[in-house]
Design an enzyme around this catalytic site. Structure first.
Site, short mmCIF file in Angstrom:
data_model
loop_
_atom_site.label_atom_id
_atom_site.label_comp_id
_atom_site.label_asym_id
_atom_site.label_seq_id
_atom_site.Cartn_x
_atom_site.Cartn_y
_atom_site.Cartn_z
N THR A 151 19.34 -4.82 -17.36
CA THR A 151 19.69 -3.76 -18.30
C THR A 151 18.99 -3.88 -19.66
O THR A 151 18.91 -4.97 -20.21
CB THR A 151 21.22 -3.87 -18.56
OG1 THR A 151 21.86 -3.91 -17.29
CG2 THR A 151 21.72 -2.72 -19.38
N ARG A 178 28.34 2.28 -6.70
CA ARG A 178 28.70 1.05 -7.43
C ARG A 178 28.35 1.20 -8.92
O ARG A 178 27.28 1.68 -9.28
CB ARG A 178 27.95 -0.14 -6.81
CG ARG A 178 28.18 -1.48 -7.53
CD ARG A 178 27.13 -1.76 -8.58
NE ARG A 178 27.27 -3.08 -9.18
CZ ARG A 178 26.66 -3.45 -10.30
NH1 ARG A 178 25.87 -2.61 -10.93
NH2 ARG A 178 26.83 -4.64 -10.80
N VAL A 179 29.28 0.79 -9.77
CA VAL A 179 29.05 0.82 -11.21
C VAL A 179 29.29 -0.57 -11.76
O VAL A 179 30.24 -1.25 -11.38
CB VAL A 179 30.00 1.84 -11.89
CG1 VAL A 179 29.86 1.78 -13.40
CG2 VAL A 179 29.71 3.25 -11.39
N GLY A 180 28.41 -1.01 -12.66
CA GLY A 180 28.58 -2.33 -13.28
C GLY A 180 29.19 -2.23 -14.67
O GLY A 180 29.91 -1.29 -14.99
N ASP A 181 28.88 -3.20 -15.50
CA ASP A 181 29.46 -3.28 -16.84
C ASP A 181 28.85 -2.27 -17.82
O ASP A 181 29.51 -1.87 -18.79
CB ASP A 181 29.20 -4.68 -17.42
CG ASP A 181 27.69 -4.98 -17.48
OD1 ASP A 181 27.05 -4.90 -16.42
OD2 ASP A 181 27.18 -5.27 -18.58
N THR A 201 23.91 -8.22 -20.51
CA THR A 201 23.03 -7.93 -19.38
C THR A 201 23.27 -8.99 -18.31
O THR A 201 23.55 -10.14 -18.64
CB THR A 201 21.55 -7.89 -19.83
OG1 THR A 201 20.71 -7.74 -18.68
CG2 THR A 201 21.13 -9.13 -20.58
N GLY A 202 23.19 -8.59 -17.06
CA GLY A 202 23.45 -9.55 -15.98
C GLY A 202 24.31 -8.91 -14.91
O GLY A 202 24.34 -7.68 -14.76
N GLY A 204 27.12 -7.22 -13.45
CA GLY A 204 28.18 -6.43 -14.06
C GLY A 204 29.58 -6.86 -13.64
O GLY A 204 30.50 -6.89 -14.47
N1 GLY Z 1 24.46 -5.25 -15.84
C1 GLY Z 1 24.09 -4.20 -15.01
C2 GLY Z 1 24.93 -4.02 -13.82
O1 GLY Z 1 25.47 -4.99 -13.30
O2 GLY Z 1 25.03 -2.93 -13.35
#
Ligand code: GLY
Length: 310
Positions: A151, A178-181, A201-202, A204
């Site tokens: 990210t 799928r959705v991350g952080d 970043t990393g 999520g």
């Molecule tokens: N940090 C981005 C994600 O995991 O979607």
């Protein structure tokens, strides 16, 4: 380290220069951050942001973005959107409203279309080729961030206002939807012009478990120095995940306080980030984690030459 702008990853180098130039010309902090994020989104060479990002397991590029205005605490985000050329613009648009701040997939696309934002096919031939290669050996439980890219998060601070923009395609080969952080307030980013801002970043799923960006800003509120705040929050979270028996994936964070002090931390060997400093320089740093001891240095030319990530 002090600066007006800070961003995750080496790929943000040109975008930070762009933001610095805009600030010099008198642009608002919002314009500088948005245009900087767009510079990364528009570059097909970067594999987890905007055009050229790697797709989900159906071969489709699904993008997430968020924006937080530290003056108003206005927050906007889009999740799982397809073919919006610059998701960060839509996230910024949404941060002006009290309701409907976070829109998903079709709803976000419909909103973007009605508001006149540009649409474009975001899948490049290179991303398609990497998808076809990857399809043969995919283990959903082992999906990992990085592999040299993740990210883009950009924090900007003009002395009175702080803001943060985030844009990503999330994990390569993720499940559709799928959705991350990244688009979630407090996880992917948080900004408060009375305190400071942070972004992550990393992986999520691991970042969300600790609401890491909010946790860092809370430390700043209690006068913890910014580098210490980044390290404490990350180390405490990694320790907690380890105690749960959950082996944490890769995570890195950046933060800035209102005096322009900058911090960064990582659980990886080396995490590159870029600072637009007070003298007008654009400087690449790396946060290094050696046996849980963190340091921040300027990389050697040999390190930069050998770096293969975004
Ligand atoms: N940090 C981005 C994600 O995991 O979607």
């Amino acid at each position: 380290m002090k600066g007006y702008l800070v961003a995750t990853w080496k790929m943000a180098f040109e975008s930070i220069q762009k933001g610095q130039n805009l600030l010099k010309e008198g642009a608002t902090i919002h314009k500088a951050v948005i245009e900087a994020v767009k510079t990364v989104e528009n570059n097909p060479l970067y594999h987890s942001v905007g055009y050229g990002a790697l797709p989900n397991c159906d071969g489709e590029v699904e993008l997430d973005a968020a924006y937080m205005d530290g003056d108003t605490l206005g927050f906007g985000g889009v999740m799982g959107v397809k073919n919006i050329k610059n998701p960060i613009e839509v996230a910024y648009d949404l941060c002006h409203y009290k309701r409907n701040s976070l829109l998903t997939a079709g709803g976000a696309e419909e909103y973007a279309r009605k508001r006149g934002y540009e649409f474009s096919d975001m899948l490049t031939d290179e991303a398609k080729m990497r998808y076809e290669e990857q399809q043969k050996n995919i283990d959903m439980e082992q999906l990992e961030a990085y592999g040299g890219h993740d990210t883009v998060c950009i924090i900007g601070n003009n002395g009175s206002s702080i803001a943060c923009g985030v844009s990503t395609s999330g994990l390569f080969m993720k499940l559709p939807g799928r959705v991350g952080d990244s688009p979630l307030i407090g996880s992917g980013c948080y900004a408060d012009s009375e305190i400071g801002a942070a972004a992550a970043t990393g992986v999520g799923e691991d970042i969300m478990k600790g609401c890491l960006s909010f946790a860092i800003v809370e430390k700043l509120k209690h006068q913890v120095p910014v580098q210490q705040a980044c390290e404490d929050v990350l180390n405490e979270h990694i320790a907690r995940l380890n105690r749960s028996g959950h082996c944490p994936g890769s995570i890195s964070v950046i933060a800035m306080d209102m005096d322009h002090n900058i911090g960064a931390a990582t659980n990886q060997n080396a995490f590159p980030f870029v600072v637009g400093d007070m003298e007008g320089n654009t400087v690449l740093y790396i946060a290094i984690n050696e046996d849980n001891k963190m340091s921040v240095i300027r990389p050697t030319q040999a390190w930069i030459d050998a770096y293969e990530g975004d």
